[in-house]
Write a protein that holds these residues in place. Sequence first.
Motif, PDB file in Angstrom:
ATOM      1  N   PRO A   1       0.803  -1.236   0.000  1.00 55.58           N
ATOM      2  CA  PRO A   1       0.000   0.000   0.000  1.00 55.58           C
ATOM      3  C   PRO A   1       0.829   1.275   0.000  1.00 55.58           C
ATOM      4  CG  PRO A   1      -0.089  -1.099   2.140  1.00 55.58           C
ATOM      5  CD  PRO A   1       0.565  -2.050   1.190  1.00 55.58           C
ATOM      6  N   ALA A   2       1.933   1.281   0.750  1.00 54.15           N
ATOM      7  CA  ALA A   2       2.743   2.507   0.828  1.00 54.15           C
ATOM      8  C   ALA A   2       3.305   2.871  -0.539  1.00 54.15           C
ATOM      9  CB  ALA A   2       3.874   2.332   1.846  1.00 54.15           C
ATOM     10  N   TYR A   3       3.875   1.889  -1.231  1.00 50.63           N
ATOM     11  CA  TYR A   3       4.464   2.172  -2.546  1.00 50.63           C
ATOM     12  C   TYR A   3       3.373   2.513  -3.557  1.00 50.63           C
ATOM     13  CZ  TYR A   3       7.109   1.644  -6.857  1.00 50.63           C
ATOM     14  OH  TYR A   3       7.688   1.871  -8.090  1.00 50.63           O
ATOM     15  N   ALA A   4       2.284   1.757  -3.542  1.00 47.17           N
ATOM     16  CA  ALA A   4       1.215   1.980  -4.526  1.00 47.17           C
ATOM     17  C   ALA A   4       0.650   3.389  -4.418  1.00 47.17           C
ATOM     18  CB  ALA A   4       0.113   0.937  -4.333  1.00 47.17           C
ATOM     19  N   ILE A   5       0.414   3.851  -3.210  1.00 46.44           N
ATOM     20  CA  ILE A   5      -0.126   5.201  -3.031  1.00 46.44           C
ATOM     21  C   ILE A   5       0.929   6.252  -3.351  1.00 46.44           C
ATOM     22  CG2 ILE A   5      -0.946   6.825  -1.276  1.00 46.44           C
ATOM     23  CD1 ILE A   5      -2.473   4.479  -0.031  1.00 46.44           C
ATOM     24  N   ALA A   6       2.178   5.996  -2.963  1.00 43.62           N
ATOM     25  CA  ALA A   6       3.247   6.974  -3.190  1.00 43.62           C
ATOM     26  C   ALA A   6       3.488   7.233  -4.669  1.00 43.62           C
ATOM     27  CB  ALA A   6       4.535   6.506  -2.522  1.00 43.62           C
ATOM     28  N   VAL A   7       3.309   6.216  -5.511  1.00 39.53           N
ATOM     29  CA  VAL A   7       3.545   6.414  -6.941  1.00 39.53           C
ATOM     30  C   VAL A   7       2.246   6.630  -7.708  1.00 39.53           C
ATOM     31  CG1 VAL A   7       5.652   5.043  -6.883  1.00 39.53           C
ATOM     32  CG2 VAL A   7       3.499   3.914  -7.449  1.00 39.53           C
ATOM     33  N   GLY A   8       1.148   6.110  -7.206  1.00 42.91           N
ATOM     34  CA  GLY A   8      -0.113   6.197  -7.944  1.00 42.91           C
ATOM     35  C   GLY A   8      -0.818   7.525  -7.793  1.00 42.91           C
ATOM     36  N   VAL A   9      -0.849   8.053  -6.562  1.00 41.72           N
ATOM     37  CA  VAL A   9      -1.567   9.308  -6.322  1.00 41.72           C
ATOM     38  C   VAL A   9      -0.991  10.460  -7.153  1.00 41.72           C
ATOM     39  CG1 VAL A   9      -2.044  11.073  -4.575  1.00 41.72           C
ATOM     40  CG2 VAL A   9      -2.477   8.659  -4.072  1.00 41.72           C
ATOM     41  N   PRO A  10       0.339  10.682  -7.174  1.00 37.10           N
ATOM     42  CA  PRO A  10       0.848  11.786  -8.004  1.00 37.10           C
ATOM     43  C   PRO A  10       0.509  11.650  -9.482  1.00 37.10           C
ATOM     44  CG  PRO A  10       2.530  11.063  -6.448  1.00 37.10           C
ATOM     45  CD  PRO A  10       1.427  10.051  -6.381  1.00 37.10           C
ATOM     46  N   ALA A  11       0.615  10.436 -10.031  1.00 38.95           N
ATOM     47  CA  ALA A  11       0.356  10.264 -11.460  1.00 38.95           C
ATOM     48  C   ALA A  11      -1.116  10.492 -11.796  1.00 38.95           C
ATOM     49  CB  ALA A  11       0.782   8.859 -11.886  1.00 38.95           C
ATOM     50  N   LEU A  12      -2.012   9.922 -10.997  1.00 43.41           N
ATOM     51  CA  LEU A  12      -3.442  10.067 -11.271  1.00 43.41           C
ATOM     52  C   LEU A  12      -3.922  11.484 -10.983  1.00 43.41           C
ATOM     53  CD1 LEU A  12      -4.659   6.666  -9.793  1.00 43.41           C
ATOM     54  CD2 LEU A  12      -4.297   7.248 -12.193  1.00 43.41           C
ATOM     55  N   LEU A  13      -3.419  12.078  -9.910  1.00 44.43           N
ATOM     56  CA  LEU A  13      -3.800  13.451  -9.586  1.00 44.43           C
ATOM     57  C   LEU A  13      -3.315  14.407 -10.662  1.00 44.43           C
ATOM     58  CD1 LEU A  13      -5.036  15.480  -7.624  1.00 44.43           C
ATOM     59  CD2 LEU A  13      -2.848  15.521  -6.394  1.00 44.43           C
ATOM     60  N   ALA A  14      -2.137  14.168 -11.206  1.00 39.45           N
ATOM     61  CA  ALA A  14      -1.609  15.044 -12.257  1.00 39.45           C
ATOM     62  C   ALA A  14      -2.515  15.047 -13.478  1.00 39.45           C
ATOM     63  CB  ALA A  14      -0.203  14.597 -12.641  1.00 39.45           C
TER      64      ALA A  14
END
Length: 597
Positions: free
Chosen positions: A346-359
């Motif tokens: 979960p830590a890695y998935a959110i750390a890399v996923g949130v910036p890309a999707l939010l962008a």
Amino acid sequence: MNEQSPSRRGIDWRLLAAILAAAVAILVVRTLMGRAGQPFFPDTDDAMRMVMVRDFLGGQNWYDLVAHRLNTPWGAELHWSRLVDLPLALLVMAFTPFLGPDMALVGAGYVWPLALLGALLFISAGLTQRLVGPEGVLPALVLPILSPAILAEFTPGRVDHHNVIIVLTLAMAWAAVESVRRPRAGIVCGLPAATALAIATESLPAIAAAILALGLLWVAEPIHARAMRGFGLAFGLGAMGHLALFRPPWRWLEPACDVISPVYVGVALVVALSFTLASLIRPPRAAWQRLVLLALLGGLGLGLILALYPQCLGGPYGALDPWLQSHWIAGIVEARPWLSTLVELPAYAIAVGVPALLAALVVIVRLARVKEGRAEWAVLLVFLLATALVMLTQVRGARLAIMPAMPAAAWLIVSLRRRYLARARLGNALALMLSWLAFSGVVLSLLVTGITLLAPGEKPASQAEGAGKQACLVAAAFADLAALPPERIMTPIDLGAHLMLYTPHEVVSAPYHRNQQGVRDTFRFFNEPIATARAILAERGIGLVVLCPGMAEVRGLPELAPDSFAALYAAGTLPDWLEDVSLPESALRIFSVLPGY
């Protein structure tokens, strides 16, 4: 949000140098102190890359991509490019007189990824200044070094091709954005696209984004015909040149789905021909007509390619043994969908996923609210959507999605900063802080890790298992083996590359799909009846079995045979023809295969 025109002045080199110096210092100190006791070359791909570099320096032909000590005694041809081997080889040659042959590998392992990080930050600053202005350069330089995906690929020891592809992807995005106003930038976009194709097929989504972006610019406005044509010709001719560099002339027509070959060069030529023809004829008046024209030209060409090479419909792994796909490839965590890793990592998935999707969401909002620069931001959105889609399918795609997200992050931060400066309220201050936080992957990772540690329930044992595996991959673990005369060795799959790097021995397997014979035999050795394991050793002339107890193959598959090596090893009842010659303090377990049994 008030939008100001991005500045055309040059990049602030002092700011770039200061942040790069800080990043280099952090990564070097983390490597020397934080990773003490861990392998310098952290991944099997890094170790295997250095094996290939050393063999290249030892006289192996440029076109000879066979790992001759892999899949012993026959060898296995890999799907890698000499374009990454070459700069590493030059660095090793430069360092060898001063550091010796072994430490020269380490020296190159420091310089290469950190030099690429400098190139990445320069491109990030240039692209963001082009889209946002000078105010956006600071977040565009700071946020990448706060991303776990970027830190992982540019830390010392990471010498495989992934960081090169990240740099080339961002270079394509910058050139595509520049082509809106400067048509010759289309050529600049096409050349890194061809180079990325020559290095790794993982670049295909970014290349597809570049093709879509340049084509859709012309569909929207025919004035972009020159940029589209320049990209197509540079991409097509560049791909042909790279094929000539990759293969000797008698193999130029040899098809392959996992490396640059007539299959992908054919696609590049289809793009070149379609873009050139569409740009030279009188363009249809309506945008939908131009879209149909490009779709017909490209569709006919791609249809011909697929008719000639239908085997590539299955993708780069289409020719892989179905058993290996289900029992091996399916178990690779980074190849799983992003949503699956939300549970497992979960830590890695959110750390890399949130910036890309939010962008992607930020760019969509900007396109809706701000008229100026819409074409440039639409180009960036194409890259964001293409790479984010790959990330959702396979979480390892996040390493390509993070950097195109930086201009979007910078625009949001700059906009909220202007709002706060215009009206210094608590709500505006919190919004500005949250905008930094949302794109700071390391901070997100720490927050999620803290929450998961506080949450009730059983904690995963993966960290302890990983630590046990890492102890087997440090150079010191192979010191005793390195002193022995060359031998043929059976190992777990993930041990093979490091063993080849630090010893003169040959191994059966390392985790590469082109060595499917060796990988399949390794699974058979550990999981099928011990008589089958002995036959495999005899056929290959294996003299030693070397184990890392923390690796998965040693535990075996769920369907392993009761008298398999894995089952007998766990029970401590291995046959007499395997003599334990391990040293008590060694992380590795070593068994000699005795003849005559």
